[in-house]
Structure formats: C-alpha cells, structure tokens
Design a protein around this motif. Structure first.
Motif, PDB file in Angstrom:
ATOM      1  N   PHE A  61       0.605  -1.338  -0.057  1.00 45.48           N
ATOM      2  CA  PHE A  61      -0.181   0.187   0.032  1.00 45.48           C
ATOM      3  C   PHE A  61       0.925   1.195  -0.198  1.00 45.48           C
ATOM      4  O   PHE A  61       1.829   1.407   0.824  1.00 45.48           O
ATOM      5  CB  PHE A  61      -0.901  -0.156   1.253  1.00 45.48           C
ATOM      6  CG  PHE A  61      -2.241  -0.941   1.121  1.00 45.48           C
ATOM      7  CD1 PHE A  61      -1.914  -2.057   1.930  1.00 45.48           C
ATOM      8  CD2 PHE A  61      -3.151  -0.802   0.390  1.00 45.48           C
ATOM      9  CE1 PHE A  61      -3.009  -3.188   2.014  1.00 45.48           C
ATOM     10  CE2 PHE A  61      -4.172  -1.586   0.328  1.00 45.48           C
ATOM     11  CZ  PHE A  61      -4.118  -2.788   1.176  1.00 45.48           C
ATOM     12  N   PHE A  76     -10.152   5.822   6.803  1.00 41.68           N
ATOM     13  CA  PHE A  76      -9.958   6.479   7.907  1.00 41.68           C
ATOM     14  C   PHE A  76     -11.374   6.550   8.417  1.00 41.68           C
ATOM     15  O   PHE A  76     -12.389   6.797   7.910  1.00 41.68           O
ATOM     16  CB  PHE A  76      -9.582   7.920   7.450  1.00 41.68           C
ATOM     17  CG  PHE A  76      -9.809   8.940   8.945  1.00 41.68           C
ATOM     18  CD1 PHE A  76     -10.641   9.874   8.658  1.00 41.68           C
ATOM     19  CD2 PHE A  76      -8.923   8.870   9.851  1.00 41.68           C
ATOM     20  CE1 PHE A  76     -11.024  10.725   9.773  1.00 41.68           C
ATOM     21  CE2 PHE A  76      -9.045   9.673  10.708  1.00 41.68           C
ATOM     22  CZ  PHE A  76     -10.097  10.477  10.903  1.00 41.68           C
ATOM     23  N   TYR A 107      -9.055   2.973  11.710  1.00 42.47           N
ATOM     24  CA  TYR A 107      -9.094   2.776  10.299  1.00 42.47           C
ATOM     25  C   TYR A 107      -9.954   1.366  10.140  1.00 42.47           C
ATOM     26  O   TYR A 107      -9.977   0.389  11.031  1.00 42.47           O
ATOM     27  CB  TYR A 107      -7.957   2.639   9.541  1.00 42.47           C
ATOM     28  CG  TYR A 107      -7.229   3.771   9.223  1.00 42.47           C
ATOM     29  CD1 TYR A 107      -6.447   4.415  10.229  1.00 42.47           C
ATOM     30  CD2 TYR A 107      -7.087   4.378   7.691  1.00 42.47           C
ATOM     31  CE1 TYR A 107      -5.888   5.770   9.883  1.00 42.47           C
ATOM     32  CE2 TYR A 107      -6.573   5.641   7.655  1.00 42.47           C
ATOM     33  CZ  TYR A 107      -5.834   6.389   8.572  1.00 42.47           C
ATOM     34  OH  TYR A 107      -5.444   7.381   8.166  1.00 42.47           O
ATOM     35  N   TYR A 157      -5.375  18.041  13.269  1.00 42.19           N
ATOM     36  CA  TYR A 157      -6.062  16.718  12.967  1.00 42.19           C
ATOM     37  C   TYR A 157      -6.040  16.504  11.403  1.00 42.19           C
ATOM     38  O   TYR A 157      -5.699  15.178  11.085  1.00 42.19           O
ATOM     39  CB  TYR A 157      -7.455  16.937  13.467  1.00 42.19           C
ATOM     40  CG  TYR A 157      -8.647  16.145  12.883  1.00 42.19           C
ATOM     41  CD1 TYR A 157      -9.623  16.938  11.842  1.00 42.19           C
ATOM     42  CD2 TYR A 157      -8.650  14.569  12.907  1.00 42.19           C
ATOM     43  CE1 TYR A 157     -10.443  16.075  11.349  1.00 42.19           C
ATOM     44  CE2 TYR A 157      -9.693  14.028  12.087  1.00 42.19           C
ATOM     45  CZ  TYR A 157     -10.480  14.835  11.404  1.00 42.19           C
ATOM     46  OH  TYR A 157     -11.350  13.839  10.739  1.00 42.19           O
ATOM     47  N   PHE A 204      -4.600   6.188   1.855  1.00 39.10           N
ATOM     48  CA  PHE A 204      -4.130   4.885   1.191  1.00 39.10           C
ATOM     49  C   PHE A 204      -4.435   4.851  -0.134  1.00 39.10           C
ATOM     50  O   PHE A 204      -5.729   5.169  -0.527  1.00 39.10           O
ATOM     51  CB  PHE A 204      -4.476   3.590   1.840  1.00 39.10           C
ATOM     52  CG  PHE A 204      -3.901   3.377   3.444  1.00 39.10           C
ATOM     53  CD1 PHE A 204      -4.164   3.977   4.530  1.00 39.10           C
ATOM     54  CD2 PHE A 204      -2.542   2.575   3.280  1.00 39.10           C
ATOM     55  CE1 PHE A 204      -3.687   3.684   5.722  1.00 39.10           C
ATOM     56  CE2 PHE A 204      -2.145   2.466   4.810  1.00 39.10           C
ATOM     57  CZ  PHE A 204      -2.600   3.201   5.691  1.00 39.10           C
ATOM     58  N   GLY A 205      -3.660   4.312  -1.062  1.00 34.41           N
ATOM     59  CA  GLY A 205      -3.918   3.871  -2.405  1.00 34.41           C
ATOM     60  C   GLY A 205      -4.844   2.263  -2.220  1.00 34.41           C
ATOM     61  O   GLY A 205      -4.811   1.911  -1.224  1.00 34.41           O
ATOM     62  N   LEU A 224      -8.657  -1.242  12.352  1.00 34.71           N
ATOM     63  CA  LEU A 224      -7.268  -1.066  12.745  1.00 34.71           C
ATOM     64  C   LEU A 224      -6.970   0.222  13.664  1.00 34.71           C
ATOM     65  O   LEU A 224      -7.562   1.140  13.488  1.00 34.71           O
ATOM     66  CB  LEU A 224      -6.300  -0.852  11.618  1.00 34.71           C
ATOM     67  CG  LEU A 224      -6.301  -1.848  10.358  1.00 34.71           C
ATOM     68  CD1 LEU A 224      -5.490  -1.378   9.253  1.00 34.71           C
ATOM     69  CD2 LEU A 224      -5.800  -3.099  10.851  1.00 34.71           C
ATOM     70  N   GLN A 235     -10.911  -1.672   7.308  1.00 35.30           N
ATOM     71  CA  GLN A 235     -10.509  -2.247   6.161  1.00 35.30           C
ATOM     72  C   GLN A 235     -11.381  -3.443   5.749  1.00 35.30           C
ATOM     73  O   GLN A 235     -11.198  -4.726   6.527  1.00 35.30           O
ATOM     74  CB  GLN A 235      -8.856  -2.724   6.292  1.00 35.30           C
ATOM     75  CG  GLN A 235      -8.138  -3.157   5.195  1.00 35.30           C
ATOM     76  CD  GLN A 235      -6.592  -3.638   5.514  1.00 35.30           C
ATOM     77  OE1 GLN A 235      -6.268  -3.836   6.313  1.00 35.30           O
ATOM     78  NE2 GLN A 235      -6.093  -3.557   4.132  1.00 35.30           N
ATOM     79  N   ALA A 280      -8.089  -1.398   0.733  1.00 37.99           N
ATOM     80  CA  ALA A 280      -7.302  -0.584   1.399  1.00 37.99           C
ATOM     81  C   ALA A 280      -7.806  -0.078   2.675  1.00 37.99           C
ATOM     82  O   ALA A 280      -9.167  -0.008   2.714  1.00 37.99           O
ATOM     83  CB  ALA A 280      -6.951   0.751   0.577  1.00 37.99           C
ATOM     84  N   PRO A 281      -7.156   0.378   3.888  1.00 39.44           N
ATOM     85  CA  PRO A 281      -7.643   0.984   4.972  1.00 39.44           C
ATOM     86  C   PRO A 281      -8.186   2.338   4.601  1.00 39.44           C
ATOM     87  O   PRO A 281      -7.772   3.029   3.750  1.00 39.44           O
ATOM     88  CB  PRO A 281      -6.505   1.071   5.842  1.00 39.44           C
ATOM     89  CG  PRO A 281      -5.559  -0.018   5.433  1.00 39.44           C
ATOM     90  CD  PRO A 281      -5.659   0.145   4.047  1.00 39.44           C
ATOM     91  N   PHE A 340      -5.827   6.878  15.819  1.00 37.75           N
ATOM     92  CA  PHE A 340      -6.639   6.810  14.696  1.00 37.75           C
ATOM     93  C   PHE A 340      -7.210   5.313  14.773  1.00 37.75           C
ATOM     94  O   PHE A 340      -6.697   4.379  15.116  1.00 37.75           O
ATOM     95  CB  PHE A 340      -5.780   6.826  13.296  1.00 37.75           C
ATOM     96  CG  PHE A 340      -5.120   7.863  12.906  1.00 37.75           C
ATOM     97  CD1 PHE A 340      -3.604   8.374  13.506  1.00 37.75           C
ATOM     98  CD2 PHE A 340      -5.641   8.837  12.359  1.00 37.75           C
ATOM     99  CE1 PHE A 340      -2.949   9.457  13.280  1.00 37.75           C
ATOM    100  CE2 PHE A 340      -5.094  10.086  11.680  1.00 37.75           C
ATOM    101  CZ  PHE A 340      -3.799  10.390  12.471  1.00 37.75           C
ATOM    102  N   TYR A 387     -10.211  10.026  14.640  1.00 38.63           N
ATOM    103  CA  TYR A 387      -8.888  10.304  15.158  1.00 38.63           C
ATOM    104  C   TYR A 387      -9.278  11.070  16.454  1.00 38.63           C
ATOM    105  O   TYR A 387      -9.978  12.112  16.628  1.00 38.63           O
ATOM    106  CB  TYR A 387      -8.267  11.521  14.315  1.00 38.63           C
ATOM    107  CG  TYR A 387      -7.077  12.270  14.968  1.00 38.63           C
ATOM    108  CD1 TYR A 387      -7.125  13.337  15.299  1.00 38.63           C
ATOM    109  CD2 TYR A 387      -5.834  11.588  14.994  1.00 38.63           C
ATOM    110  CE1 TYR A 387      -6.033  14.100  15.841  1.00 38.63           C
ATOM    111  CE2 TYR A 387      -4.572  12.073  15.475  1.00 38.63           C
ATOM    112  CZ  TYR A 387      -4.830  13.392  15.812  1.00 38.63           C
ATOM    113  OH  TYR A 387      -3.927  14.138  16.405  1.00 38.63           O
ATOM    114  N   TRP A 414       1.094   0.704  14.181  1.00 34.63           N
ATOM    115  CA  TRP A 414      -0.547   0.006  13.899  1.00 34.63           C
ATOM    116  C   TRP A 414      -0.528  -1.310  14.575  1.00 34.63           C
ATOM    117  O   TRP A 414       0.596  -1.950  14.796  1.00 34.63           O
ATOM    118  CB  TRP A 414      -0.263  -0.459  12.305  1.00 34.63           C
ATOM    119  CG  TRP A 414      -0.409   0.940  11.360  1.00 34.63           C
ATOM    120  CD1 TRP A 414       0.621   1.570  10.744  1.00 34.63           C
ATOM    121  CD2 TRP A 414      -1.390   1.565  10.811  1.00 34.63           C
ATOM    122  NE1 TRP A 414       0.456   2.642  10.008  1.00 34.63           N
ATOM    123  CE2 TRP A 414      -0.869   2.707  10.229  1.00 34.63           C
ATOM    124  CE3 TRP A 414      -2.880   1.406  11.107  1.00 34.63           C
ATOM    125  CZ2 TRP A 414      -1.666   3.537   9.261  1.00 34.63           C
ATOM    126  CZ3 TRP A 414      -3.599   2.071  10.160  1.00 34.63           C
ATOM    127  CH2 TRP A 414      -3.294   3.070   9.445  1.00 34.63           C
TER     128      TRP A 414
END
Lengths: 119, 112
Positions: free
Chosen positions: A90, B45, B35, A103, A110-111, B87, B37, B42-43, B33, B48, B102
């Motif tokens: 990634f 968001f 996340y 923030y 992410f890709g 995550l 997935q 992909a993860p 954070f 936060y 992570w």
C-alpha cells in the motif's frame, strides 16, 4: 481528485526479477509512505518520504528502494525479488506529520493496494 | 518501546452494538486513529482522537483515555457491511517528526 493511485494492481514476478510499483497522489501531500501487509502481521512501513528529495527507511526496508523526485510521485523498486516479498503493498500519503500539525493534516490516505506474488 | 494490543477477532449480530478495544504503551503520544479495512481493500479513515473523551460520528464513536493508554471504537446498529478489520494506530513524537505504529487489527464478523 483521484487521491492516491498505485499501479499495478496485481503482478506475478519470478525470483530474481526486478520491478517498480508506481504511486502518485494529487492532494499536494508532502508525506508519502510505502507499507506492506502480510496476513496476521499488520501494516509494516517500508520507506517514507517527508518531501521531494527526502526519503528514509521504515521498519522493513531490505530488498527495496525508493525515490521522490516530485511531490506527487513515490515509486517503490524491488530489486532481485524473493518469495519473502510476496505481499500486499500500500502506498499512502498525508499532508504532514510534523509537530503542530492539526487533525486534518495527520490523516493518512491509502492507495488501493498492489498484490505481488514472487514465484 | 511502542506497543499496541487489540483483540484478533470479534463476532456480533446485525443491529447490535459492538465495542472494539485498543490498548497501547508509547512515549510521546500524539493521537490515535481508527481505520476500517474490508477484505481485499485498502484501509479507510474512521476517526482520530488526541484529547480524552468520546468523538461521535454517526453510527461510529471513538473514545480515548490517555492516562490509561486505552481507546475503543463503538459501532452501533451494526450492518452486514460493517464486517471488516478495524485497525488501531497510535501516533507518537520521535525527535522532530511524528511516527505511527499500527495494531494488527480486529476482524469483526457481523452475523444476520
């Protein structure tokens, strides 16, 4: 905005071959990252960059190289592919991670991921 | 050193509420954070937290207690599409930069 775009999506490599995973972002982010994710192992940072011309090693850099000639692009090079490099990769970016960043600047985008198999 | 722990797997029922915990040990804490997935993706968001307390965002809420090194993600009115890995990631100060560690993720299965 496209966000973070990485290619290819899937690739099979033979042991000893080399290849480059491409990554580009259009959010004008100065921080970019390459992670790999293996089952049960979580996200591991390979390399990161805090801006054009600046790169640094992450947790698992061996067998990889990166460059950051522009703000937008952060390719990951695999030299002499090995079966241990079979993974999902990634690319990611964030505006900043520096002191005083608020923030919104800390959020990492992410890709879609690149599935690489080395046989 | 820096460390994050979260449960490996959880199961819940559609329409219910589930709480996913995350504990961490870190110096120079500077934010946490969450996340989401989905398998093969992909993860993305979710939330936060940098100050103690609860942050609510629709069906999802995230809580942080810095003194206890503890956070949780609360998912209400569970839907099948909430089946995913969640995550937890902690940001900490490292010299002149901030770094991110992570967790391994909590795989949530939502059953009908």
């Amino acid at each position: 905005n496209a966000g973070v775009t990485q290619t290819p999506k899937f690739r099979i490599l033979k042991i000893g071959q080399s290849m480059t995973l491409q990554c580009t972002q259009d959010m004008n982010h100065n921080y970019m990252y390459w992670y790999r994710q293996d089952p049960g192992m979580g996200l591991k940072l390979i390399y990161y960059s805090v801006g054009a011309g600046i790169t640094d090693k992450g947790e698992v850099p061996n067998g990889y190289n990166v460059s950051r000639s522009t703000t937008e692009d952060f390719p990951l090079r695999l030299e002499l592919a090995a079966p241990s490099q079979t993974s999902v990769y990634f690319c990611a970016s964030s505006y900043s991670m520096g002191p005083g960043t608020g923030y919104s600047g800390n959020t990492i985008y992410f890709g879609e991921g690149s599935w690489l198999t080395v046989v | 050193g820096q460390n994050i722990d979260q449960p490996t797997e959880m199961t819940a029922t559609e329409g219910a509420i589930v709480q996913i915990n995350c504990t961490y040990q870190t110096s120079g804490f500077n934010g946490l954070f969450w996340y989401q997935q989905h398998a093969g993706e992909a993860p993305t968001f979710l939330s936060y937290n940098v100050l103690d307390g609860l942050e609510e965002k629709g069906r999802f809420s995230s809580f942080l207690s810095r003194s206890k090194g503890y956070s949780y993600l609360l998912l209400k009115e569970l839907q099948m599409k909430d089946s995913a890995s969640y995550l937890c990631a902690v940001q900490y100060n490292a010299g002149n930069n901030r770094k991110l560690i992570w967790g391994l993720g909590t795989s949530l299965a939502v059953n009908p």
